[in-house]
Design an enzyme around this catalytic site. Structure first.
Site, PDB file in Angstrom:
ATOM      1  N   ARG A 107      40.563  41.185  46.710  1.00  0.00           N
ATOM      2  CA  ARG A 107      40.676  40.643  45.354  1.00  0.00           C
ATOM      3  C   ARG A 107      41.968  41.160  44.728  1.00  0.00           C
ATOM      4  O   ARG A 107      42.348  42.312  44.930  1.00  0.00           O
ATOM      5  CB  ARG A 107      39.504  41.073  44.483  1.00  0.00           C
ATOM      6  CG  ARG A 107      39.613  40.453  43.083  1.00  0.00           C
ATOM      7  CD  ARG A 107      38.494  40.847  42.167  1.00  0.00           C
ATOM      8  NE  ARG A 107      38.688  40.210  40.861  1.00  0.00           N
ATOM      9  CZ  ARG A 107      38.034  40.566  39.782  1.00  0.00           C
ATOM     10  NH1 ARG A 107      37.131  41.530  39.833  1.00  0.00           N
ATOM     11  NH2 ARG A 107      38.265  39.952  38.636  1.00  0.00           N
ATOM     12  N   HIS A 108      42.605  40.317  43.961  1.00  0.00           N
ATOM     13  CA  HIS A 108      43.818  40.727  43.245  1.00  0.00           C
ATOM     14  C   HIS A 108      43.516  41.922  42.335  1.00  0.00           C
ATOM     15  O   HIS A 108      42.372  42.209  42.015  1.00  0.00           O
ATOM     16  CB  HIS A 108      44.376  39.563  42.415  1.00  0.00           C
ATOM     17  CG  HIS A 108      43.445  39.103  41.341  1.00  0.00           C
ATOM     18  ND1 HIS A 108      43.299  39.760  40.143  1.00  0.00           N
ATOM     19  CD2 HIS A 108      42.602  38.048  41.298  1.00  0.00           C
ATOM     20  CE1 HIS A 108      42.403  39.133  39.395  1.00  0.00           C
ATOM     21  NE2 HIS A 108      41.967  38.085  40.078  1.00  0.00           N
TER      22      HIS A 108
ATOM     23  N   ARG B 153      48.957  36.274  40.543  1.00  0.00           N
ATOM     24  CA  ARG B 153      48.292  37.570  40.606  1.00  0.00           C
ATOM     25  C   ARG B 153      47.888  37.930  42.035  1.00  0.00           C
ATOM     26  O   ARG B 153      47.598  39.085  42.326  1.00  0.00           O
ATOM     27  CB  ARG B 153      47.111  37.638  39.641  1.00  0.00           C
ATOM     28  CG  ARG B 153      46.023  36.612  39.832  1.00  0.00           C
ATOM     29  CD  ARG B 153      45.071  36.677  38.633  1.00  0.00           C
ATOM     30  NE  ARG B 153      43.939  35.781  38.698  1.00  0.00           N
ATOM     31  CZ  ARG B 153      43.887  34.594  38.119  1.00  0.00           C
ATOM     32  NH1 ARG B 153      44.934  34.124  37.450  1.00  0.00           N
ATOM     33  NH2 ARG B 153      42.791  33.857  38.200  1.00  0.00           N
TER      34      ARG B 153
ATOM     35  N   GLU C 295      41.172  30.544  42.303  1.00  0.00           N
ATOM     36  CA  GLU C 295      39.906  30.867  41.642  1.00  0.00           C
ATOM     37  C   GLU C 295      39.198  29.598  41.168  1.00  0.00           C
ATOM     38  O   GLU C 295      39.799  28.537  41.031  1.00  0.00           O
ATOM     39  CB  GLU C 295      40.193  31.811  40.455  1.00  0.00           C
ATOM     40  CG  GLU C 295      38.983  32.264  39.666  1.00  0.00           C
ATOM     41  CD  GLU C 295      37.968  33.043  40.480  1.00  0.00           C
ATOM     42  OE1 GLU C 295      37.246  32.422  41.297  1.00  0.00           O
ATOM     43  OE2 GLU C 295      37.855  34.266  40.280  1.00  0.00           O
TER      44      GLU C 295
ATOM     45  N   HIS D 203      40.426  35.788  44.832  1.00  0.00           N
ATOM     46  CA  HIS D 203      39.898  36.084  43.503  1.00  0.00           C
ATOM     47  C   HIS D 203      38.425  36.492  43.563  1.00  0.00           C
ATOM     48  O   HIS D 203      37.726  36.215  44.532  1.00  0.00           O
ATOM     49  CB  HIS D 203      40.060  34.843  42.624  1.00  0.00           C
ATOM     50  CG  HIS D 203      41.469  34.345  42.601  1.00  0.00           C
ATOM     51  ND1 HIS D 203      42.392  34.797  41.686  1.00  0.00           N
ATOM     52  CD2 HIS D 203      42.126  33.470  43.409  1.00  0.00           C
ATOM     53  CE1 HIS D 203      43.562  34.210  41.920  1.00  0.00           C
ATOM     54  NE2 HIS D 203      43.426  33.404  42.956  1.00  0.00           N
TER      55      HIS D 203
END
Length: 184
Positions: free
Chosen positions: A5-6, A49, A73, A143
């Protein structure tokens, strides 16, 4: 493959497909999370991101990088960018229904959960097919909502479990894809 995940963006709402940059904290989180990892390729969401960190990591380690918009996302519709506290105050019943059953009660104007799942699974199918025979280890940068849905699919869990799956910023999630078929 590993899902990542970012990192933190400093935003406190359903960000969805808004293209937020990482905060300084987010950059530090990701660098720390990947410091000891070993991958042979990186595939990333196109949102900055994820993509900007992925480009840095791939360049530093001499790894191939592919950006894939299907890893973006979930689109939260009318709730995208709205602080969750505001949604809870103004539309708490709808928020509760969404958390309890995101498939049956999506946010107003949101992407259908089935479509979200289809695009994510198609992306993972392609990544797995591309790297299956090579034995290469792939880092997939995406995401929180994407990881929750993918884990539900991979672990044969109902989508209602998504809200209970912890996916912290810069967290790694090992994944076997495609998921094993039950009874096989």
């Amino acid at each position: 493959m590993d899902l990542l995940r970012h990192g933190d963006t400093g935003q406190r709402s359903y960000r969805g497909q808004l293209d937020d940059p990482l905060s300084e904290l987010g950059w530090r989180q990701l660098r720390l999370a990947t410091a000891a990892g070993h991958w042979d390729a990186v595939v990333s969401s196109t949102l900055q991101r994820c993509a900007r960190f992925s480009a840095e990591l791939a360049a530093q380690r001499g790894l191939p990088l592919r950006l894939d918009a299907r890893l973006r996302e979930y689109h939260f519709g009318d709730w995208q960018g709205v602080p969750i506290e505001d949604i809870a105050r103004d539309d708490g019943d709808a928020l509760g229904r969404f958390w309890a059953d995101p498939e049956a009660f999506p946010p107003p104007g949101a992407e259908p959960l089935a479509a979200f799942g289809q695009r994510l699974c198609a992306a993972l199918d392609d990544i797995a097919a591309e790297h299956a025979d090579s034995g290469r280890r792939v880092l997939v940068v995406t995401h929180g909502g994407a990881i929750r849905l993918i884990r539900c699919r991979a672990e044969a869990r109902p989508f209602a479990d998504m809200a209970s799956i912890e996916v912290a910023h810069a967290s790694l999630h090992p994944l076997r894809w495609p998921p094993a078929v039950a009874g096989a």
